[in-house]
Design a protein around this motif. Structure first.
Motif, mmCIF file in Angstrom:
data_model
loop_
_atom_site.group_PDB
_atom_site.id
_atom_site.type_symbol
_atom_site.label_atom_id
_atom_site.label_comp_id
_atom_site.label_asym_id
_atom_site.label_seq_id
_atom_site.Cartn_x
_atom_site.Cartn_y
_atom_site.Cartn_z
ATOM 1 N N MET A 51 -1.533 -10.502 -9.862
ATOM 2 C CA MET A 51 -2.288 -10.867 -10.903
ATOM 3 C C MET A 51 -1.582 -10.524 -12.145
ATOM 4 O O MET A 51 -0.895 -9.493 -12.429
ATOM 5 N N LEU A 52 -1.564 -11.385 -12.924
ATOM 6 C CA LEU A 52 -0.654 -11.410 -14.101
ATOM 7 C C LEU A 52 -1.793 -11.255 -15.356
ATOM 8 O O LEU A 52 -2.483 -11.886 -15.750
ATOM 9 N N ILE A 53 -1.916 -10.102 -16.062
ATOM 10 C CA ILE A 53 -2.482 -9.756 -17.271
ATOM 11 C C ILE A 53 -1.518 -9.492 -18.261
ATOM 12 O O ILE A 53 -0.566 -8.693 -18.522
ATOM 13 N N GLU A 54 -1.749 -10.489 -19.429
ATOM 14 C CA GLU A 54 -1.104 -10.218 -20.667
ATOM 15 C C GLU A 54 -2.118 -9.906 -21.867
ATOM 16 O O GLU A 54 -3.222 -10.274 -21.723
ATOM 17 N N VAL A 55 -1.339 -8.982 -22.737
ATOM 18 C CA VAL A 55 -2.337 -8.664 -23.885
ATOM 19 C C VAL A 55 -1.642 -9.170 -25.038
ATOM 20 O O VAL A 55 -0.311 -9.055 -25.428
ATOM 21 N N ASP A 56 -2.385 -9.679 -25.915
ATOM 22 C CA ASP A 56 -2.129 -10.211 -27.169
ATOM 23 C C ASP A 56 -2.182 -9.096 -28.195
ATOM 24 O O ASP A 56 -3.417 -8.885 -28.827
ATOM 25 N N PHE A 57 -1.039 -8.188 -28.711
ATOM 26 C CA PHE A 57 -1.362 -7.103 -29.451
ATOM 27 C C PHE A 57 -1.635 -7.853 -30.809
ATOM 28 O O PHE A 57 -1.956 -6.802 -31.574
ATOM 29 N N ASN A 58 -1.320 -8.855 -31.044
ATOM 30 C CA ASN A 58 -1.883 -9.270 -32.663
ATOM 31 C C ASN A 58 -3.311 -9.759 -32.461
ATOM 32 O O ASN A 58 -3.561 -10.099 -33.893
ATOM 33 N N SER A 59 -3.844 -9.851 -31.599
ATOM 34 C CA SER A 59 -5.373 -10.410 -31.570
ATOM 35 C C SER A 59 -6.308 -9.279 -32.056
ATOM 36 O O SER A 59 -5.967 -8.247 -32.195
ATOM 37 N N SER A 60 -7.391 -9.850 -32.750
ATOM 38 C CA SER A 60 -8.185 -8.901 -33.404
ATOM 39 C C SER A 60 -9.222 -8.375 -32.451
ATOM 40 O O SER A 60 -10.111 -7.509 -32.840
ATOM 41 N N GLU A 61 -9.300 -8.901 -31.292
ATOM 42 C CA GLU A 61 -9.940 -8.518 -30.197
ATOM 43 C C GLU A 61 -9.510 -7.180 -29.427
ATOM 44 O O GLU A 61 -8.302 -7.067 -29.242
ATOM 45 N N ALA A 62 -10.284 -6.243 -29.194
ATOM 46 C CA ALA A 62 -9.606 -4.930 -28.614
ATOM 47 C C ALA A 62 -9.051 -5.236 -27.343
ATOM 48 O O ALA A 62 -9.379 -6.117 -26.476
ATOM 49 N N ILE A 63 -7.853 -4.278 -27.106
ATOM 50 C CA ILE A 63 -7.142 -4.513 -25.917
ATOM 51 C C ILE A 63 -8.115 -4.293 -24.560
ATOM 52 O O ILE A 63 -7.683 -4.999 -23.452
ATOM 53 N N TYR A 64 -9.026 -3.488 -24.594
ATOM 54 C CA TYR A 64 -9.836 -3.302 -23.535
ATOM 55 C C TYR A 64 -10.593 -4.513 -23.129
ATOM 56 O O TYR A 64 -10.914 -4.612 -21.892
ATOM 57 N N ILE A 65 -11.023 -4.993 -24.012
ATOM 58 C CA ILE A 65 -11.925 -6.295 -24.130
ATOM 59 C C ILE A 65 -11.151 -7.434 -23.252
ATOM 60 O O ILE A 65 -11.322 -8.214 -22.516
ATOM 61 N N GLN A 66 -9.682 -7.492 -23.965
ATOM 62 C CA GLN A 66 -8.699 -8.404 -23.595
ATOM 63 C C GLN A 66 -8.656 -8.147 -22.087
ATOM 64 O O GLN A 66 -8.696 -9.132 -21.090
ATOM 65 N N LEU A 67 -8.248 -7.027 -21.453
ATOM 66 C CA LEU A 67 -8.005 -6.775 -20.070
ATOM 67 C C LEU A 67 -9.272 -7.117 -19.167
ATOM 68 O O LEU A 67 -9.099 -7.880 -18.383
ATOM 69 N N ARG A 68 -10.581 -6.546 -19.936
ATOM 70 C CA ARG A 68 -11.669 -6.908 -19.246
ATOM 71 C C ARG A 68 -11.930 -8.500 -18.795
ATOM 72 O O ARG A 68 -12.277 -9.237 -18.017
ATOM 73 N N ASN A 69 -11.739 -9.161 -19.992
ATOM 74 C CA ASN A 69 -11.708 -10.816 -19.822
ATOM 75 C C ASN A 69 -10.956 -11.500 -18.919
ATOM 76 O O ASN A 69 -11.217 -12.403 -18.322
ATOM 77 N N GLN A 70 -9.536 -10.840 -18.939
ATOM 78 C CA GLN A 70 -8.738 -11.693 -18.044
ATOM 79 C C GLN A 70 -9.195 -11.429 -16.677
ATOM 80 O O GLN A 70 -8.880 -11.955 -15.770
ATOM 81 N N ILE A 71 -9.653 -10.131 -16.380
ATOM 82 C CA ILE A 71 -9.935 -9.619 -14.833
ATOM 83 C C ILE A 71 -11.308 -10.537 -14.469
ATOM 84 O O ILE A 71 -11.118 -11.269 -13.572
ATOM 85 N N ILE A 72 -12.254 -10.656 -15.393
ATOM 86 C CA ILE A 72 -13.323 -11.632 -15.284
ATOM 87 C C ILE A 72 -12.871 -12.899 -14.904
ATOM 88 O O ILE A 72 -13.379 -13.804 -13.898
ATOM 89 N N LEU A 73 -11.824 -13.495 -15.833
ATOM 90 C CA LEU A 73 -11.459 -14.933 -15.662
ATOM 91 C C LEU A 73 -10.628 -14.851 -14.121
ATOM 92 O O LEU A 73 -10.859 -16.106 -13.451
ATOM 93 N N GLY A 74 -9.996 -13.924 -13.757
ATOM 94 C CA GLY A 74 -9.071 -13.719 -12.481
ATOM 95 C C GLY A 74 -10.232 -13.921 -11.525
ATOM 96 O O GLY A 74 -9.984 -14.665 -10.291
#
Length: 125
Positions: free
Chosen positions: A1-24
């Motif tokens: 499972m490849l998870i990438e974080v956009d550190f320049n995004s206004s979206e919180a990192i934990y939400i990015q992680l959550r969303n990528q796992i849900i998409l997975g």
């Protein structure tokens, strides 16, 4: 499972992680019963604080996507409560559709978009 974080995004990192796992899960990249990386492993891989990963895992647990097991760690365990999931989706859609109405997006455009996205997930299953 490849998870990438956009550190320049206004979206919180934990939400990015959550969303990528849900998409997975939605794309069957990860499935019921699969173990996620440990908090420490994922934090090191992605380059974030362990507390951030822990927060993402706790949100996923509260939302019924994972269970936390002392021996196996975070495990994909989908909540079978379809009515609860539909109600949560309804609440989220209310805001999204309100934003669309403000931007003059038509009902037909919304239906077309929903059908397109839904078919993407059905094609992967």
């Amino acid at each position: 499972m490849l998870i990438e974080v956009d550190f320049n995004s206004s979206e919180a990192i934990y939400i990015q992680l959550r969303n990528q796992i849900i998409l997975g899960i939605a794309t069957s990249t990860i499935q019921e019963g699969d173990s996620l990386p440990s908090v420490r492993q994922l934090a090191e891989t992605v380059g974030v604080n362990m507390h951030t990963v822990n927060k993402a895992y706790n949100v996923l647990k509260q939302e019924g996507f994972i269970s936390l097991d002392k021996r196996r760690g975070a495990v994909i365990a989908l909540d079978a409560d379809k009515l609860k999931a539909l109600e949560e989706m309804r609440e989220q859609l209310r805001i999204i559709l309100a934003k669309g109405c403000c931007k003059n997006i038509t009902r037909e455009e919304v239906h077309e978009l929903v059908d397109e996205i839904f078919e993407e997930y059905r094609a992967l299953v």
